[in-house]
Scaffold this motif. Structure first.
Motif, PDB file in Angstrom:
ATOM      1  N   ASN A  32      19.895 -10.522   1.257  1.00 25.53           N
ATOM      2  CA  ASN A  32      19.610 -11.198   0.112  1.00 25.53           C
ATOM      3  C   ASN A  32      19.979 -12.530   0.286  1.00 25.53           C
ATOM      4  OD1 ASN A  32      17.329  -9.641  -1.481  1.00 25.53           O
ATOM      5  ND2 ASN A  32      19.062  -8.751  -2.249  1.00 25.53           N
ATOM      6  N   ASP A  35      18.596 -14.869   3.406  1.00 30.96           N
ATOM      7  CA  ASP A  35      17.687 -15.149   2.604  1.00 30.96           C
ATOM      8  C   ASP A  35      17.796 -17.076   1.822  1.00 30.96           C
ATOM      9  OD1 ASP A  35      16.145 -13.603   3.746  1.00 30.96           O
ATOM     10  OD2 ASP A  35      15.883 -12.280   1.851  1.00 30.96           O
ATOM     11  N   GLN A  36      18.751 -17.206   1.198  1.00 35.94           N
ATOM     12  CA  GLN A  36      19.759 -17.874   0.025  1.00 35.94           C
ATOM     13  C   GLN A  36      20.089 -18.523   1.271  1.00 35.94           C
ATOM     14  OE1 GLN A  36      22.209 -16.623  -2.457  1.00 35.94           O
ATOM     15  NE2 GLN A  36      22.722 -18.190  -3.606  1.00 35.94           N
ATOM     16  N   ASN A  37      20.680 -18.660   2.502  1.00 35.84           N
ATOM     17  CA  ASN A  37      21.439 -19.063   2.747  1.00 35.84           C
ATOM     18  C   ASN A  37      20.064 -20.425   3.861  1.00 35.84           C
ATOM     19  OD1 ASN A  37      23.653 -18.259   2.359  1.00 35.84           O
ATOM     20  ND2 ASN A  37      24.298 -17.501   3.937  1.00 35.84           N
ATOM     21  N   ARG A  38      19.696 -19.703   4.280  1.00 38.31           N
ATOM     22  CA  ARG A  38      18.007 -19.893   4.692  1.00 38.31           C
ATOM     23  C   ARG A  38      18.058 -21.066   3.545  1.00 38.31           C
ATOM     24  NH1 ARG A  38      13.784 -16.354   4.338  1.00 38.31           N
ATOM     25  NH2 ARG A  38      15.022 -15.326   6.508  1.00 38.31           N
ATOM     26  N   LEU A  39      17.032 -20.749   2.318  1.00 40.37           N
ATOM     27  CA  LEU A  39      16.969 -21.780   1.635  1.00 40.37           C
ATOM     28  C   LEU A  39      18.078 -23.370   1.340  1.00 40.37           C
ATOM     29  CD1 LEU A  39      15.880 -19.310  -1.029  1.00 40.37           C
ATOM     30  CD2 LEU A  39      14.352 -20.684   0.800  1.00 40.37           C
ATOM     31  N   LEU A  40      19.365 -22.742   1.651  1.00 40.47           N
ATOM     32  CA  LEU A  40      20.379 -23.713   1.328  1.00 40.47           C
ATOM     33  C   LEU A  40      20.254 -24.467   3.054  1.00 40.47           C
ATOM     34  CD1 LEU A  40      23.240 -21.579   0.363  1.00 40.47           C
ATOM     35  CD2 LEU A  40      22.206 -23.817  -0.590  1.00 40.47           C
ATOM     36  N   ASN A  42      17.821 -25.240   5.012  1.00 42.29           N
ATOM     37  CA  ASN A  42      16.721 -26.156   4.552  1.00 42.29           C
ATOM     38  C   ASN A  42      17.186 -27.279   3.652  1.00 42.29           C
ATOM     39  OD1 ASN A  42      14.935 -24.608   5.610  1.00 42.29           O
ATOM     40  ND2 ASN A  42      14.073 -23.444   4.262  1.00 42.29           N
ATOM     41  N   GLU A  43      17.258 -27.264   2.517  1.00 44.87           N
ATOM     42  CA  GLU A  43      18.125 -28.098   1.412  1.00 44.87           C
ATOM     43  C   GLU A  43      18.907 -29.287   2.034  1.00 44.87           C
ATOM     44  OE1 GLU A  43      19.347 -28.559  -3.070  1.00 44.87           O
ATOM     45  OE2 GLU A  43      18.839 -27.296  -2.629  1.00 44.87           O
ATOM     46  N   GLN A  46      16.912 -31.397   4.657  1.00 47.58           N
ATOM     47  CA  GLN A  46      16.461 -32.397   4.316  1.00 47.58           C
ATOM     48  C   GLN A  46      17.071 -33.349   3.452  1.00 47.58           C
ATOM     49  OE1 GLN A  46      13.845 -30.301   0.974  1.00 47.58           O
ATOM     50  NE2 GLN A  46      12.657 -29.229   2.709  1.00 47.58           N
ATOM     51  N   LEU A  62      26.401 -27.617  -1.024  1.00 46.18           N
ATOM     52  CA  LEU A  62      25.610 -26.889  -1.105  1.00 46.18           C
ATOM     53  C   LEU A  62      26.420 -26.373   1.318  1.00 46.18           C
ATOM     54  CD1 LEU A  62      22.517 -28.508  -0.991  1.00 46.18           C
ATOM     55  CD2 LEU A  62      22.708 -26.826  -2.187  1.00 46.18           C
ATOM     56  N   ASN A  69      29.101 -18.545   0.959  1.00 48.54           N
ATOM     57  CA  ASN A  69      27.840 -16.823   1.430  1.00 48.54           C
ATOM     58  C   ASN A  69      28.062 -16.130   2.888  1.00 48.54           C
ATOM     59  OD1 ASN A  69      26.588 -17.067  -1.271  1.00 48.54           O
ATOM     60  ND2 ASN A  69      24.646 -18.224   0.117  1.00 48.54           N
TER      61      ASN A  69
END
Length: 105
Positions: A32, A35-40, A42-43, A46, A62, A69
């Motif tokens: 989990n 997965d959260q790190n992957r989203l971070l 990506n953000e 960007q 971030l 994490n």
């Protein structure tokens, strides 16, 4: 899992269901967080590509969250390692030969 124990460490060591459940719970927590790190990440990417000052400023928080994490994942793996070592020690003490199993250093 079949029965109350899990064999298969190659030396007949038995691991009880409680230990297996602890490992599974920890691995789910790790997944989990990853997965959260992957989203971070990506953000963060960007925001970096946008070069908008507010987005770049947001990256500071971030990246801090990402670092925290990573620390949590390291702590979870350290706890898993300790739990595994303790369960292996308990199992080896129950060896019918009366000899403790030696562990590589």
């Amino acid at each position: 899992m079949e029965g109350d124990t899990l064999s298969g460490l190659g030396n007949g060591t038995q691991i009880d269901d409680k230990v297996v459940q602890t490992f599974q719970k920890s691995f789910v927590q790790v997944q989990n967080i990853l997965d959260q790190n992957r989203l971070l990440i990506n953000e963060i990417n960007q925001n970096q590509e946008s070069k908008i000052p507010d987005n770049l400023s947001r990256n500071v928080g971030l990246i801090r969250e990402l670092n925290n994490n990573i620390r949590r994942v390291v702590d979870l793996y350290a706890d898993l390692s300790t739990s595994f070592s303790k369960s292996a020690d308990v199992s080896s003490e129950g060896d019918s030969s009366g000899h403790k199993r030696s562990r590589p250093i």
